[in-house]
Each structure stands twice: as structure tokens, then as C-alpha cells.
Enzyme design. Structure first.
Site, PDB file in Angstrom:
ATOM      1  N   SER A   1       0.839  -1.203   0.000  1.00 31.55           N
ATOM      2  CA  SER A   1       0.000   0.000   0.000  1.00 31.55           C
ATOM      3  C   SER A   1       0.864   1.239   0.000  1.00 31.55           C
ATOM      4  CB  SER A   1      -0.885  -0.012   1.260  1.00 31.55           C
ATOM      5  OG  SER A   1      -1.548   1.219   1.454  1.00 31.55           O
TER       6      SER A   1
ATOM      7  N   TYR B   1      -2.669  -0.103  10.253  1.00 33.26           N
ATOM      8  CA  TYR B   1      -2.579  -0.390   8.821  1.00 33.26           C
ATOM      9  C   TYR B   1      -1.183  -0.061   8.294  1.00 33.26           C
ATOM     10  CZ  TYR B   1      -4.311  -1.018   4.076  1.00 33.26           C
ATOM     11  OH  TYR B   1      -4.504  -1.475   2.805  1.00 33.26           O
TER      12      TYR B   1
END
Length: 299
Positions: free
Chosen positions: A139, A152
Site C-alpha cells: 500500500s 494499517y
């Protein structure tokens, strides 16, 4: 296409929806035979049925070592070989760290990082045998920190480092390892995060182009092309490649003046939400929580 995937067996985790489901469709269109893994059996069966070409699906929790080892063995027995594995399964939560639900926070680390480790452990023997390719989905969060996204960011930084380490370790065995990077992309996960007013407004204040939500189709098309090429780095949005050259400076910017300014602005809204425990976001997060409540399994 530089070359097709005709006859190659591709495993995609987190394949019931979003990036995983669309990536499976794009890889099937390139001739691949798909093995889909996820937590939502009905959705997986729908995706597999739409693919045709003998696609099959398995219901399993990627953090369960025994379950994933069993899936790997069953996929190998069913198809006879495994050429590509895409470790895509992931969940997210957001909000201030001290107000975070400890179970949800830990689950993000478990699924995104340890689930990827478990996936690699289960499937690498087959990839070594086929001299195959492992694509680890990371990501933008691996490239830059972000306030209220500690779980995250930590998990995606971890899987990026894990994949780079694997590439160095097993490259001499003929296995290629890639890392896929996505910015905010129009999925259930991102839409779920945007339901939180503070998170949505903070994201809108990020510098361009990191403050946009990008369409799913072109992002996944880039991932599929990266699988065909067996690329070491795959960027779902073109500008992410350029982030690599400035990533060293980003913690000082985001964690410095920019982060302090935006968190001060958000402080009144956050005070009104004090004590609110945020769980996993989006329909995928709901599916994960439901599966754990029911007891995960394979089929």
C-alpha cells in the site's frame, strides 16, 4: 499484453470482493486458472462461477497455519501445479491509537502481516517447484506514515519488508517476488473508512495526489499486468513509483508540521468521539469479524 498466463494456476487470497475479485477476473481473461481463497463462501462461489475455466474456491482464514497448509495441498492436488500466488487478503481500522479497539488493532496486524507470512509459508514449496511468482499486496501506507492509521501502516510496512527479504532469500531458486502498491482505491474498505467523518476530512487534507480516491478498474489492470511481467514492483497508480524516491523524507513531513497541524484541527471532533472503539471497516471487515465469531474453517 507482453505474454499471456495460458494454463498457469494463480492463487488469489482475499478474492471475495474488491481488488481480489477483480484481479481474479483480469487474470482469468489472460488465460490463468484461478484458485480463490477468502472468508465468504457465497461470494467466492459467485466470483468463481463468473470466471469459468474451472476456477475453484476455498474458504479459509489466512492467519490459520493449518487451514492454509490444507488449502495449499488441496489446490496443488486439484490443479497439479501452482504458478502464481497473490497475497491480497487484508483488513483495516482507523482512529486514535489510544482509543482503538485493541482486538481490531491486533487483527489488522494478524491478517495483513502474519496472514501474508502464513500464505507464503503454505504456498512457497509449490512456487519453488514451478519457479513461480509471489505478489505481495502492500500500500501507499508502506511508503508513508499517516495519523490515525497506525495499525494499517505498520502492517503494510511489515509486508513490504517481508517480501523484499523473501526476494533476496529465494531468488536463486527461480522464484520471483513482487510488491504491489495501491493508493486510496474505490473499494469497500476505503468506503468504510470514509464513513468516519474525522478520517475522511483528514484524508482530504493530505497533499495531492495522496488525497484522492482512485477508480478500481485501472488500478487492478496495472496489478494484472505486473503479474504477467512478474515484476518486482507494481504500482496501481502511476505516481506511486515517484514516491519511492522521496519516502525517506515523508515521516518528517507527515509526523512533523503537517501532522501536528491537522491533528490540532481534528482535536474538537475527536474529543466528541472519545471512548468510541472503532472496529474493522467495510464489508470485508464485517466478514472477518463474522467468520471469527462463527469459527473459521476450510472447504
Amino acid at each position: 499484453m507482453s505474454r499471456s498466463l495460458d494454463g498457469q494456476v494463480v492463487v488469489v487470497t482475499g478474492a471475495a470482493r474488491g481488488v481480489g475479485a477483480l484481479l481474479a477476473r483480469k487474470l482469468a481473461a489472460r488465460g490463468a486458472r484461478l484458485a480463490l481463497v477468502g472468508l465468504e463462501p457465497d461470494e467466492l462461489k459467485q466470483v468463481a462461477g463468473a470466471l469459468g475455466g474451472g476456477a475453484a474456491c476455498w474458504t479459509a482464514d489466512v492467519t490459520d497455519r493449518d487451514a492454509m497448509a490444507a488449502v495449499a495441498a488441496e489446490v496443488l492436488a486439484h490443479f497439479g501445479r501452482i504458478d502464481v500466488v497473490v497475497a491480497n487478503a487484508g483488513v483495516a481500522t482507523g482512529g486514535p491509537f489510544l482509543d482503538s479497539d485493541p482486538d481490531a488493532f491486533d487483527r489488522v496486524i494478524q491478517v495483513n502481516l502474519l496472514g501474508s507470512v502464513t500464505t507464503a509459508r503454505a504456498f512457497l514449496p509449490a512456487l519453488i517447484a514451478s519457479r513461480g511468482y509471489l505478489l505481495q499486496i502492500a500500500s501507499l501506507a508502506a511508503l508513508t506514515p499517516a495519523p490515525m492509521m497506525a495499525a494499517y501502516c505498520a502492517s503494510k510496512s511489515g509486508v513490504e519488508a517481508f517480501a523484499h527479504s523473501l526476494r533476496a532469500e529465494i531468488g536463486h531458486l527461480g522464484v520471483k517476488v513482487g510488491v504491489g502498491y495501491l493508493s486510496w482505491t474505490d473499494t469497500d474498505m476505503v468506503r468504510g473508512a470514509d464513513q468516519d467523518d474525522v478520517l475522511r476530512e483528514l484524508r482530504a487534507k493530505l497533499p495531492w495526489p495522496t488525497n484522492r480516491t482512485y477508480p478500481l478498474e485501472p488500478a487492478v489492470e496495472r496489478l494484472a499486468a505486473g503479474v504477467v511481467r512478474r515484476s518486482p514492483h507494481v504500482y496501481a497508480q502511476w505516481w506511486l513509483r515517484g514516491m519511492q524516491s522521496v519516502r525517506g523524507a515523508l515521516p518528517s513531513v507527515i509526523g512533523g508540521p503537517l501532522g501536528r497541524r491537522e491533528m490540532r484541527r481534528a482535536a474538537p471532533a475527536l474529543a466528541g468521539q472519545a471512548g468510541v472503539r472503532r472496529g474493522l471497516v467495510g464489508r470485508g471487515g464485517e466478514a472477518d469479524e463474522s467468520a471469527r465469531a462463527a469459527g473459521h474453517h476450510t472447504q
